[in-house]
Design a protein around this motif. Structure first.
Motif, PDB file in Angstrom:
ATOM      1  N   VAL A  68       0.878  -1.169   0.000  1.00 57.71           N
ATOM      2  CA  VAL A  68       0.000   0.000   0.000  1.00 57.71           C
ATOM      3  C   VAL A  68       0.917   1.221   0.000  1.00 57.71           C
ATOM      4  CG1 VAL A  68      -1.768   1.296   1.230  1.00 57.71           C
ATOM      5  CG2 VAL A  68      -1.839  -1.200   1.228  1.00 57.71           C
ATOM      6  N   LEU A 106      -2.359  -0.031  -4.681  1.00 55.58           N
ATOM      7  CA  LEU A 106      -2.442  -1.300  -3.967  1.00 55.58           C
ATOM      8  C   LEU A 106      -1.982  -2.403  -4.894  1.00 55.58           C
ATOM      9  CD1 LEU A 106      -5.359   0.416  -3.347  1.00 55.58           C
ATOM     10  CD2 LEU A 106      -5.313  -1.205  -1.476  1.00 55.58           C
ATOM     11  N   ALA A 142      -9.790  -5.470  -1.079  1.00 57.68           N
ATOM     12  CA  ALA A 142      -9.112  -4.457  -0.277  1.00 57.68           C
ATOM     13  C   ALA A 142     -10.133  -3.428   0.162  1.00 57.68           C
ATOM     14  CB  ALA A 142      -7.997  -3.790  -1.070  1.00 57.68           C
ATOM     15  N   PHE A 197     -10.953   0.118   2.656  1.00 61.89           N
ATOM     16  CA  PHE A 197     -10.402   1.253   3.396  1.00 61.89           C
ATOM     17  C   PHE A 197     -11.235   1.459   4.649  1.00 61.89           C
ATOM     18  CE2 PHE A 197      -9.039   1.771  -0.928  1.00 61.89           C
ATOM     19  CZ  PHE A 197      -7.741   2.232  -0.814  1.00 61.89           C
ATOM     20  N   ARG A 243     -15.196  -1.741  -1.362  1.00 60.83           N
ATOM     21  CA  ARG A 243     -14.059  -2.661  -1.408  1.00 60.83           C
ATOM     22  C   ARG A 243     -13.643  -2.912  -2.853  1.00 60.83           C
ATOM     23  NH1 ARG A 243     -14.846  -7.560   2.959  1.00 60.83           N
ATOM     24  NH2 ARG A 243     -14.860  -6.298   4.852  1.00 60.83           N
ATOM     25  N   ILE A 281      -8.330   8.325  -2.606  1.00 63.02           N
ATOM     26  CA  ILE A 281      -9.050   8.180  -1.351  1.00 63.02           C
ATOM     27  C   ILE A 281      -9.350   9.558  -0.782  1.00 63.02           C
ATOM     28  CG2 ILE A 281      -7.989   5.953  -0.832  1.00 63.02           C
ATOM     29  CD1 ILE A 281      -6.170   7.431   1.149  1.00 63.02           C
ATOM     30  N   GLN A 294      -6.586   2.784   7.768  1.00 65.75           N
ATOM     31  CA  GLN A 294      -5.912   1.532   7.438  1.00 65.75           C
ATOM     32  C   GLN A 294      -6.568   0.909   6.217  1.00 65.75           C
ATOM     33  OE1 GLN A 294      -6.561  -0.694  11.074  1.00 65.75           O
ATOM     34  NE2 GLN A 294      -8.380  -1.684  10.249  1.00 65.75           N
ATOM     35  N   VAL A 295      -5.829  -0.004   5.590  1.00 71.53           N
ATOM     36  CA  VAL A 295      -6.329  -0.815   4.478  1.00 71.53           C
ATOM     37  C   VAL A 295      -6.235  -2.266   4.894  1.00 71.53           C
ATOM     38  CG1 VAL A 295      -6.076  -1.416   2.056  1.00 71.53           C
ATOM     39  CG2 VAL A 295      -5.526   0.884   2.816  1.00 71.53           C
ATOM     40  N   THR A 338      -3.525  -6.247   7.316  1.00 71.77           N
ATOM     41  CA  THR A 338      -3.926  -4.854   7.515  1.00 71.77           C
ATOM     42  C   THR A 338      -2.682  -3.991   7.538  1.00 71.77           C
ATOM     43  OG1 THR A 338      -5.926  -5.433   8.755  1.00 71.77           O
ATOM     44  CG2 THR A 338      -5.055  -3.217   9.064  1.00 71.77           C
TER      45      THR A 338
END
Length: 916
Positions: free
Chosen positions: A601, A613, A651, A653, A670, A687, A700-701, A730
């Protein structure tokens, strides 16, 4: 240890007693209503539960042997036809009563009187209490099987020599120190187990056991074998492991029926040539000093050494420190680890520490097929040097067909010590026990060579002449069939051992190398269908498997498969009876093509809202991160995860972050991925803060598994189901705050003014810390560990500044120093201790010199301003009139009230300020 012997079910069931009681079961059933077996048996146990027409089983109830005389007195006529009797020997009175009845059971064919049938409240087995047998046992003329294991026999009962039909005798785990000279009278004996006794030698009469097929004398004290052992013409298996044998007699060359000889863990330095005459013989010679010169006898101890005894120290679970003097000490740690400090290893009494760590994948690295057998044991202080080697013994469970080694961590990487689970070290560090497939190695010259596996002599590598120009180091490891079968996952298939071949240097051979490997279990050269036999080649670096059957020359003998290769890797044979091989191969390949992957990431440095990603096989991650380091920044890659070719994952967020996209592969916030090892598996998105979020966001991802592939084997699919198995990894992600112009407020790396310590206990300024950091170099990680920084924090720093060692060291040191602001006095002394434990005494001395100069300047300042009698004003004035970069004291913080209320301070400070 349980006793392995022939099963009583192998006894001939066609043998009929002369007086067979056909109505025994009906009679015993009717008698059970009036015959009470309580005590000694539980109230719920009735006679039919222990007595059938030919069997009496009393070793499943504690003290059950006492029921035999009770039954005999009540229904003696119904016991005359008994052929099989099992008794426990943990109850002495009950056992003595049962022994008085045995001679009445004249049709008895199998008798077991064993200890270790039950356990006490602590989980320890109850010992057997049998010490001898009555002479009346010699009347059991039909007895063919006798098991007296786990008892207290110190000599062989003489009555046993009068049993003409006895063919199986088990005397394991007793206290036998010798066998009678006339043991040869047991002429019908085919199986004899004396495992776990105290035998020092065997009598010559053992050579008269002409019918003997299996002889187990392992775990005794044998130093030699009699020449008469060569007379055992029918002997098939001979177990001699864990003795003290120094040589084998030449007469063993006459054992033409011998197929298996187990002699590991002895003191053999030479295998007699006579055994070469036995081509079908399989020998296990592990843990013998083969080829080594004889050990000279030890010198007699001096009177001083004879009187001196090393003291012992047994520690509890909460005792993590202990003291060792120059007299030495034998320390027993909880859990079974031992430390032996010889006399003279330390000059003065020293306090040492120990702690067991939880194994974390980030710093405990294991090679392929390695198994961790113990928790990492940390011994402190690190770097302490002993004048004599200290023995460190790490406990571990027993393993089969594997070697056990101790690995040591030096702060940077793990290394294997050239020893077994006990090693001699001169410095303290981290230690752990690891089992791995046995490594066999050799050097191959242009003249050629032959390498035979010590774990399976049927595996051989033949290097023909001129196969190489330069000398190469060859290593062979063998993974047993059972582990490969679990890897294959096809219950209808059979496999061979897996060969892991490596060489240095790693270049192709000039001539093909001949490889011999056993055929898969259940397959012979006469029954094999070559269309069902596949040779699989594994590439550990690319983590792929390929069927190379059609690309190599592969043929079979009666027991082995032989093929030729020019480069080394992993090879194994897979045999399946399916006619439609393609579908089964695809499923097995699907399981075998399971990749170790890591997630990336990364944020673009010029625009943190742009996030990339990616999921890559672990062997491609480092090169990928290096190529992106100029444009992207982010956390270090995730831990290793397992993904299959074509498997789906998502994935998401989280924690204040949202995704700014409406692409078809975005479902419910996602991103959907499908992993393929040959593709980039990459998505780049924008984002933004989640609704209601203001200011910087620390989110976090997280990565989650998706749908299970349709062609996944069922045993693998089961492991992919359930909530706990969906989460993969994560990684943290930070989005900076926006300014009034809707631009991100970019933060630069900066270190605010920082001063460490206090004038009383020691003081270092920011300039001092900077000067120290420039001298740390490659020792930064060991110093960080001794300063108390976590492995995760050190990994984060190492990854963030992986291309700049100076910045890496500076960030580590300042990160620790910032954490000491609220830790109270003594920060400088903690830094000095960490330098000493890390072996940097030079830096520790330099820090102490700086602190000493600072303290002297501090005292001089007190005398100049005349504030010796008021400590509060002294510190205030001194903080100002000392230059922080020269005198190592903090900058002034003097309130106006201090100056107004103390004219003397005003005058002195004015003078000092004007002078400076």
């Amino acid at each position: 240890m349980d006793t392995c012997g022939p099963s009583i079910s192998s006894l001939s069931s066609s043998h009929s007693p002369t007086h067979h009681h056909a109505n025994l079961y009906s009679s015993s059933s009717s008698s059970s209503s009036v015959l009470s077996l309580t005590p000694p048996l539980p109230p719920s146990v009735e006679l039919p539960a222990v007595l059938t027409d030919t069997r009496l089983t009393l070793d499943v109830y504690q003290g059950g042997a006492a029921a035999l005389p009770l039954i005999w007195r009540s229904i003696p006529g119904q016991l005359g036809g008994l052929q099989y009797v099992r008794l426990g020997s943990e109850d002495k009175p009950g056992l003595d009563g049962a022994l008085e009845v045995l001679h009445h059971l004249t049709e008895l064919r199998s008798l077991a009187i064993r200890g270790h049938c039950f356990y006490d409240s602590q989980g320890d087995p109850l010992p057997g209490l049998l010490t001898t047998l009555p002479t009346s046992v010699s009347s059991l003329s039909h007895l063919v099987h006798l098991d007296l294991s786990f008892n207290q026999l110190s000599c062989l009962p003489s009555c046993l020599l009068s049993l003409p039909a006895l063919s199986s005798l088990l005397l394991c785990h007793n206290h036998l120190s010798a066998l009678p000279p006339d043991i040869g009278q047991l002429s019908s004996l085919t199986y004899l187990s004396l495992l776990g006794n105290k035998l020092v030698s065997l009598p010559p009469g053992v050579g008269h056991l002409k019918a003997l097929e299996t002889l187990d004398i392992s775990h005794n004290l044998l130093q030699q074998l009699p020449d008469e052992i060569g007379s055992l013409e029918e002997l098939v298996k001979l177990e001699l492991s864990h003795n003290k044998l120094k040589q084998l007699p030449e007469s063993m060359g006459s054992l033409l029926s011998l197929r298996e000889l187990v002699i590991y863990s002895n003191d053999l330095r030479l295998i007699p040539h006579c055994l070469n005459k036995l081509p079908l013989l399989k020998i296990d010679v592990r843990d013998n000093p083969l080829g080594q010169p004889p050990t000279p006898p030890p010198l007699p101890p001096t009177p001083y050494q004879a009187e001196r005894k090393i003291p012992e120290l047994h520690l509890g679970f909460k005792q993590h420190s202990f003291c060792v003097s120059s007299a030495g000490c034998h320390v027993f740690l909880p859990g079974g680890a031992e430390l032996l400090f010889p006399p003279g290893c330390l000059v003065t009494t020293t306090r040492l520490e120990w702690v067991e760590k939880r194994p974390e994948r980030k710093w405990v690295w294991l090679e392929e097929h390695d198994i961790l057998l113990s928790r990492p044991l940390e011994l402190r202080p690190h770097g302490i040097t002993f004048l004599k080697p200290v023995d460190v013994c790490v406990p571990y469970p027993r393993t089969k067909r594997r070697e056990v080694v101790v690995q040591r961590f030096d702060g940077q990487s793990w290394s294997t010590l050239p020893t077994l689970a006990c090693c001699a070290v001169n410095q303290f560090s981290w230690f752990m026990a690891v089992s791995r497939p046995v490594k066999d190695s050799c050097s191959v010259t242009p003249a050629g060579a032959l390498l035979v596996s010590s774990s399976d002599p049927g595996i051989k590598l033949h290097f023909p002449p001129d196969s190489t120009v330069q000398t190469r180091a060859i290593t062979l490891q063998v993974v047993p069939m059972s582990e490969v079968q679990a890897l294959c996952g096809d219950p209808q298939a059979s496999v061979s051992p897996l060969l892991c071949l490596s060489q240095t240097p790693s270049i192709h051979f000039l001539q093909p190398i001949k490889v011999q490997v056993p055929l898969p279990s259940g397959v012979t050269g006469h029954t094999v269908d070559m269309s069902c036999l596949h040779l699989l080649h594994g590439d550990p670096s690319a983590q792929t498997w390929t069927d190379i059957t059609s690309q190599v020359s592969l043929y079979v003998t009666h027991l082995y498969a032989i093929f030729y290769i020019t480069h080394f890797s992993w090879y194994w044979l897979w045999y399946t009876t399916h006619r439609c091989v393609s579908g089964v191969v695809r499923k097995v390949y699907q399981k075998l093509k399971q990749f170790k992957v890591q997630f990336l990431v990364l944020q673009r440095k010029t625009d943190p809202s742009q996030v990339m990603l990616q999921c890559l096989p672990s062997n491609k991650v480092d090169s990928r991160v290096q190529s992106l380091s100029e444009q992207y920044d982010g956390p270090q890659p995730s831990d290793l995860c397992d993904l299959l070719e074509g498997e789906q994952f998502f994935a998401g967020f989280e924690k204040g972050l949202d995704i700014s996209t409406e692409s078809p592969d975005c479902v419910g916030g996602r991103l959907r991925f499908e992993f393929y090892s040959s593709l980039k598996n990459l998505k780049e998105v924008y984002i933004c803060p989640a609704q209601g979020q203001k200011g910087p966001v620390r989110g976090q991802v997280s990565f989650y598994r998706g749908e299970i592939p349709n062609n996944l084997p069922e045993e693998v699919a089961r492991k992919r189901k359930g909530d706990d198995s969906q989460w993969l990894a994560t990684l943290p992600l930070r989005l900076p705050a926006l300014n009034s112009e809707n631009n991100f407020i970019m933060e630069e790396l900066q270190y605010p003014p920082l001063n460490l310590g206090d004038p009383e206990s020691g003081y270092l300024t920011e300039a001092n810390l900077l000067s120290i950091s420039l001298q740390i170099g490659q020792d930064w990680r060991a110093i960080g560990i001794n300063l108390g920084l976590s492995y995760q924090e050190l990994d984060r720093i190492q990854y963030k500044y992986r291309d700049n060692l100076g910045t890496l060291v500076l960030d580590m040191l300042f990160h620790w120093a910032r954490g000491q602001r609220n830790a109270g006095p003594g920060a400088v002394s903690r830094l000095v201790s960490a330098m000493i434990e890390s072996g940097r005494r030079d830096l520790a001395d330099e820090i102490e010199d700086i602190v000493s100069i600072g303290r002297r300047k501090y005292s001089e300042s007190l005398r100049r301003v005349g504030l010796e009698r008021n400590p509060h004003w002294v510190q205030m004035a001194d903080l100002h009139l000392s230059n922080p970069f020269v005198y190592n004291v903090p900058p002034p913080i003097i309130s106006s009230c201090c100056l107004n209320n103390c004219p003397r301070v005003q005058r002195n400070l004015s003078i000092m300020i004007a002078r400076d």
